[in-house]
Design a protein around this motif. Structure first.
Motif, PDB file in Angstrom:
ATOM      1  N   ASN A  68       0.861  -1.182   0.000  1.00  0.00           N
ATOM      2  CA  ASN A  68       0.000   0.000   0.000  1.00  0.00           C
ATOM      3  C   ASN A  68       0.894   1.226   0.000  1.00  0.00           C
ATOM      4  OD1 ASN A  68      -1.998   1.893   0.203  1.00  0.00           O
ATOM      5  ND2 ASN A  68      -2.816   1.175   2.156  1.00  0.00           N
ATOM      6  N   LYS A  69       1.140   1.755  -1.194  1.00  0.00           N
ATOM      7  CA  LYS A  69       2.076   2.863  -1.340  1.00  0.00           C
ATOM      8  C   LYS A  69       1.498   4.162  -0.776  1.00  0.00           C
ATOM      9  CE  LYS A  69       4.385   5.789  -4.751  1.00  0.00           C
ATOM     10  NZ  LYS A  69       3.823   7.025  -4.184  1.00  0.00           N
ATOM     11  N   PRO A  70       2.252   4.831   0.082  1.00  0.00           N
ATOM     12  CA  PRO A  70       1.820   6.150   0.534  1.00  0.00           C
ATOM     13  C   PRO A  70       2.269   7.228  -0.451  1.00  0.00           C
ATOM     14  CG  PRO A  70       3.767   5.452   1.763  1.00  0.00           C
ATOM     15  CD  PRO A  70       3.451   4.352   0.781  1.00  0.00           C
ATOM     16  N   ALA A  71       1.632   8.372  -0.402  1.00  0.00           N
ATOM     17  CA  ALA A  71       2.089   9.496  -1.209  1.00  0.00           C
ATOM     18  C   ALA A  71       3.411  10.014  -0.643  1.00  0.00           C
ATOM     19  CB  ALA A  71       1.046  10.605  -1.199  1.00  0.00           C
ATOM     20  N   GLY A  72       4.216  10.633  -1.509  1.00  0.00           N
ATOM     21  CA  GLY A  72       5.448  11.253  -1.044  1.00  0.00           C
ATOM     22  C   GLY A  72       6.698  10.432  -1.229  1.00  0.00           C
ATOM     23  N   CYS A  73       6.565   9.186  -1.689  1.00  0.00           N
ATOM     24  CA  CYS A  73       7.755   8.379  -1.973  1.00  0.00           C
ATOM     25  C   CYS A  73       7.735   7.995  -3.440  1.00  0.00           C
ATOM     26  CB  CYS A  73       7.809   7.132  -1.084  1.00  0.00           C
ATOM     27  SG  CYS A  73       6.434   5.997  -1.302  1.00  0.00           S
ATOM     28  N   ILE A  74       8.915   7.790  -3.999  1.00  0.00           N
ATOM     29  CA  ILE A  74       8.998   7.496  -5.419  1.00  0.00           C
ATOM     30  C   ILE A  74       9.173   5.998  -5.654  1.00  0.00           C
ATOM     31  CG2 ILE A  74       9.939   9.768  -5.948  1.00  0.00           C
ATOM     32  CD1 ILE A  74      12.671   8.467  -6.316  1.00  0.00           C
ATOM     33  N   THR A  75       8.722   5.557  -6.820  1.00  0.00           N
ATOM     34  CA  THR A  75       8.820   4.140  -7.179  1.00  0.00           C
ATOM     35  C   THR A  75      10.190   3.915  -7.813  1.00  0.00           C
ATOM     36  OG1 THR A  75       6.440   4.140  -7.597  1.00  0.00           O
ATOM     37  CG2 THR A  75       7.674   2.243  -8.366  1.00  0.00           C
ATOM     38  N   ALA A  76      11.159   3.644  -6.962  1.00  0.00           N
ATOM     39  CA  ALA A  76      12.534   3.396  -7.391  1.00  0.00           C
ATOM     40  C   ALA A  76      13.242   2.643  -6.274  1.00  0.00           C
ATOM     41  CB  ALA A  76      13.253   4.708  -7.686  1.00  0.00           C
ATOM     42  N   ARG A  77      14.369   2.032  -6.606  1.00  0.00           N
ATOM     43  CA  ARG A  77      15.101   1.290  -5.577  1.00  0.00           C
ATOM     44  C   ARG A  77      15.847   2.234  -4.650  1.00  0.00           C
ATOM     45  NH1 ARG A  77      16.229  -3.685  -4.177  1.00  0.00           N
ATOM     46  NH2 ARG A  77      15.073  -4.508  -5.958  1.00  0.00           N
ATOM     47  N   GLY A  96      16.230  -9.210  -4.151  1.00  0.00           N
ATOM     48  CA  GLY A  96      15.913  -9.762  -5.464  1.00  0.00           C
ATOM     49  C   GLY A  96      14.585  -9.336  -6.051  1.00  0.00           C
ATOM     50  N   ILE A  97      13.789  -8.547  -5.324  1.00  0.00           N
ATOM     51  CA  ILE A  97      12.478  -8.179  -5.858  1.00  0.00           C
ATOM     52  C   ILE A  97      12.546  -6.844  -6.604  1.00  0.00           C
ATOM     53  CG2 ILE A  97      11.277  -9.415  -4.025  1.00  0.00           C
ATOM     54  CD1 ILE A  97      10.581  -6.655  -2.806  1.00  0.00           C
ATOM     55  N   PHE A  98      11.519  -6.598  -7.401  1.00  0.00           N
ATOM     56  CA  PHE A  98      11.394  -5.327  -8.113  1.00  0.00           C
ATOM     57  C   PHE A  98       9.919  -4.951  -8.164  1.00  0.00           C
ATOM     58  CE2 PHE A  98      11.691  -8.891 -11.063  1.00  0.00           C
ATOM     59  CZ  PHE A  98      10.508  -8.784 -11.784  1.00  0.00           C
ATOM     60  N   HIS A  99       9.657  -3.673  -8.399  1.00  0.00           N
ATOM     61  CA  HIS A  99       8.263  -3.218  -8.466  1.00  0.00           C
ATOM     62  C   HIS A  99       7.700  -3.522  -9.849  1.00  0.00           C
ATOM     63  CE1 HIS A  99       9.979   0.316 -10.564  1.00  0.00           C
ATOM     64  NE2 HIS A  99      10.841   0.353  -9.572  1.00  0.00           N
ATOM     65  N   VAL A 100       6.429  -3.871  -9.884  1.00  0.00           N
ATOM     66  CA  VAL A 100       5.728  -4.194 -11.127  1.00  0.00           C
ATOM     67  C   VAL A 100       4.984  -2.936 -11.561  1.00  0.00           C
ATOM     68  CG1 VAL A 100       4.045  -5.695 -12.238  1.00  0.00           C
ATOM     69  CG2 VAL A 100       5.503  -6.588 -10.397  1.00  0.00           C
ATOM     70  N   GLY A 101       5.489  -2.270 -12.605  1.00  0.00           N
ATOM     71  CA  GLY A 101       4.947  -0.968 -12.960  1.00  0.00           C
ATOM     72  C   GLY A 101       5.385   0.057 -11.938  1.00  0.00           C
ATOM     73  N   ARG A 102       4.696   1.200 -11.936  1.00  0.00           N
ATOM     74  CA  ARG A 102       5.070   2.234 -10.987  1.00  0.00           C
ATOM     75  C   ARG A 102       3.885   3.141 -10.708  1.00  0.00           C
ATOM     76  NH1 ARG A 102       9.609   4.484 -11.731  1.00  0.00           N
ATOM     77  NH2 ARG A 102      10.456   2.852 -13.070  1.00  0.00           N
ATOM     78  N   LEU A 103       3.990   3.883  -9.621  1.00  0.00           N
ATOM     79  CA  LEU A 103       3.022   4.918  -9.289  1.00  0.00           C
ATOM     80  C   LEU A 103       3.771   6.229  -9.091  1.00  0.00           C
ATOM     81  CD1 LEU A 103       0.711   3.105  -6.676  1.00  0.00           C
ATOM     82  CD2 LEU A 103       0.178   3.616  -9.065  1.00  0.00           C
ATOM     83  N   ASP A 104       3.148   7.345  -9.469  1.00  0.00           N
ATOM     84  CA  ASP A 104       3.768   8.652  -9.302  1.00  0.00           C
ATOM     85  C   ASP A 104       4.043   8.930  -7.825  1.00  0.00           C
ATOM     86  OD1 ASP A 104       3.471   8.978 -12.017  1.00  0.00           O
ATOM     87  OD2 ASP A 104       1.663  10.203 -11.850  1.00  0.00           O
ATOM     88  N   GLY A 109      -1.670   3.873  -3.060  1.00  0.00           N
ATOM     89  CA  GLY A 109      -2.419   2.669  -3.364  1.00  0.00           C
ATOM     90  C   GLY A 109      -1.640   1.441  -3.764  1.00  0.00           C
ATOM     91  N   LEU A 110      -2.306   0.595  -4.525  1.00  0.00           N
ATOM     92  CA  LEU A 110      -1.837  -0.755  -4.823  1.00  0.00           C
ATOM     93  C   LEU A 110      -0.621  -0.769  -5.741  1.00  0.00           C
ATOM     94  CD1 LEU A 110      -2.267  -3.826  -4.687  1.00  0.00           C
ATOM     95  CD2 LEU A 110      -3.936  -3.598  -6.538  1.00  0.00           C
ATOM     96  N   LEU A 111       0.460  -1.352  -5.219  1.00  0.00           N
ATOM     97  CA  LEU A 111       1.674  -1.558  -6.001  1.00  0.00           C
ATOM     98  C   LEU A 111       2.166  -2.963  -5.686  1.00  0.00           C
ATOM     99  CD1 LEU A 111       3.721  -0.166  -7.924  1.00  0.00           C
ATOM    100  CD2 LEU A 111       5.027   0.502  -5.897  1.00  0.00           C
ATOM    101  N   LEU A 112       2.563  -3.695  -6.734  1.00  0.00           N
ATOM    102  CA  LEU A 112       2.999  -5.074  -6.563  1.00  0.00           C
ATOM    103  C   LEU A 112       4.508  -5.191  -6.687  1.00  0.00           C
ATOM    104  CD1 LEU A 112       0.258  -6.852  -8.714  1.00  0.00           C
ATOM    105  CD2 LEU A 112       0.265  -6.493  -6.238  1.00  0.00           C
ATOM    106  N   PHE A 113       5.064  -6.147  -5.963  1.00  0.00           N
ATOM    107  CA  PHE A 113       6.497  -6.443  -6.012  1.00  0.00           C
ATOM    108  C   PHE A 113       6.678  -7.942  -6.204  1.00  0.00           C
ATOM    109  CE2 PHE A 113       6.303  -2.414  -3.964  1.00  0.00           C
ATOM    110  CZ  PHE A 113       7.494  -1.765  -4.233  1.00  0.00           C
ATOM    111  N   THR A 114       7.707  -8.309  -6.955  1.00  0.00           N
ATOM    112  CA  THR A 114       7.979  -9.720  -7.196  1.00  0.00           C
ATOM    113  C   THR A 114       9.433  -9.899  -7.627  1.00  0.00           C
ATOM    114  OG1 THR A 114       7.209 -11.681  -8.407  1.00  0.00           O
ATOM    115  CG2 THR A 114       7.338  -9.638  -9.641  1.00  0.00           C
ATOM    116  N   ASN A 115       9.850 -11.159  -7.722  1.00  0.00           N
ATOM    117  CA  ASN A 115      11.131 -11.478  -8.354  1.00  0.00           C
ATOM    118  C   ASN A 115      10.896 -12.320  -9.608  1.00  0.00           C
ATOM    119  OD1 ASN A 115      10.266 -13.831  -7.145  1.00  0.00           O
ATOM    120  ND2 ASN A 115      12.098 -14.156  -5.903  1.00  0.00           N
ATOM    121  N   ASP A 116       9.650 -12.298 -10.094  1.00  0.00           N
ATOM    122  CA  ASP A 116       9.209 -13.117 -11.228  1.00  0.00           C
ATOM    123  C   ASP A 116       9.029 -12.235 -12.467  1.00  0.00           C
ATOM    124  OD1 ASP A 116       7.934 -14.745 -13.053  1.00  0.00           O
ATOM    125  OD2 ASP A 116       6.497 -15.565 -11.630  1.00  0.00           O
TER     126      ASP A 116
END
Length: 261
Positions: A68-77, A96-104, A109-116
């Motif tokens: 559950n992504k909060p506002a104010g953080c960026i979708t990056a490692r 080993g995981i990475f974000h699936v897509g990104r949010l501004d 809201g909904l953000l997924l992470f996987t190593n697949d």
């Protein structure tokens, strides 16, 4: 349990399915000490010894997280200035995981992470048509003609093709003074005590693409300025509202199935 050799190498982060097939056909992969040049050969990922360039490849179990992504953080490692989504994960979970897509940055809201990697491909590539639904508050109003345009597709930038048909549902519409306690953000741009009659609208927009700032740009094309945005679903998977902002958990098998409904 058996698995194709090329799938094993892909899931173990040796490369994409296309790349590892080339490695196999070039004789760079061994199974139990023997060179094998058939990508579709089946192996036991727990007992067979797989080598690439004479180094043993360790099998990695696939993991899938809902965040559950909060506002104010960026979708990056990592970032030198801003807090990132990975700052919310502990070291063991983030390995080993990475974000699936990104949010501004300002989107929740909904953000997924996987190593697949294959999982990401199934969800994010445009030809897969996986729908994503966003809840928004915007300055402006949405009339029937505006909704029709969004549903049929709009031009959001010069040189870009028409957006794919979307689904729009207006939730609330009126003036700011009537909904000021529901627009829950700390700083609401363009609103002050003298603008209580500013038109505002909330609703749900469902798209099947992933262009940069797409929801904001689509609504802007019909005269609305987004001031709050939250992704609430991907495919048939809804955000677990019991997750606090910044929290994450494993997806269940049922939830994984819902993603591709």
């Amino acid at each position: 349990m058996n698995m194709r050799l090329d799938k094993f190498l892909t899931q173990s982060s040796v490369g994409t399915r296309k790349v590892v097939r080339t490695y196999i056909k070039d004789g760079l992969v061994k199974i139990n000490g023997q060179v094998k040049m058939e990508p579709s050969i089946e192996i036991d990922e727990y007992f067979d010894v797989i080598e690439y360039l004479d180094k043993v490849v360790e099998y990695t179990e696939k993991v899938y997280y809902m965040f559950n992504k909060p506002a104010g953080c960026i979708t990056a490692r990592r970032d030198k200035i801003n807090k990132t989504v990975f700052d919310f994960f502990n070291n063991d979970s983030s390995k080993g995981i990475f974000h699936v897509g990104r949010l501004d940055k300002d989107t929740e809201g909904l953000l997924l992470f996987t190593n697949d990697g294959e999982f990401e491909h199934k969800l994010m590539y445009p030809e897969k048509h996986v729908e994503k639904t966003y809840f928004f508050w915007a300055l402006g109003s949405l009339e029937e003609e505006d909704k029709r345009k969004l549903e049929q597709g709009v031009y959001i930038s010069k040189g870009e093709i028409l957006t794919k048909p979307a689904k729009i549902k207006v939730d609330k519409q009126g003036v700011y003074k009537d909904f000021k306690h529901e627009i829950y953000i700390d700083k609401l741009n363009n609103i002050d005590s003298g603008q209580y009659n500013q038109a505002v609208v909330s609703g749900y927009l469902t798209i099947s693409e992933g262009r940069k700032h797409q929801v904001k740009r689509m609504l802007k094309s019909v005269g609305c300025k987004v001031v709050y945005l939250k992704r609430i679903s991907i495919g048939g998977l809804m955000l677990d509202e019991s997750l606090e902002k910044g929290q994450y958990r494993f997806l269940t098998d049922i939830e994984l199935e819902k993603l591709f409904e």
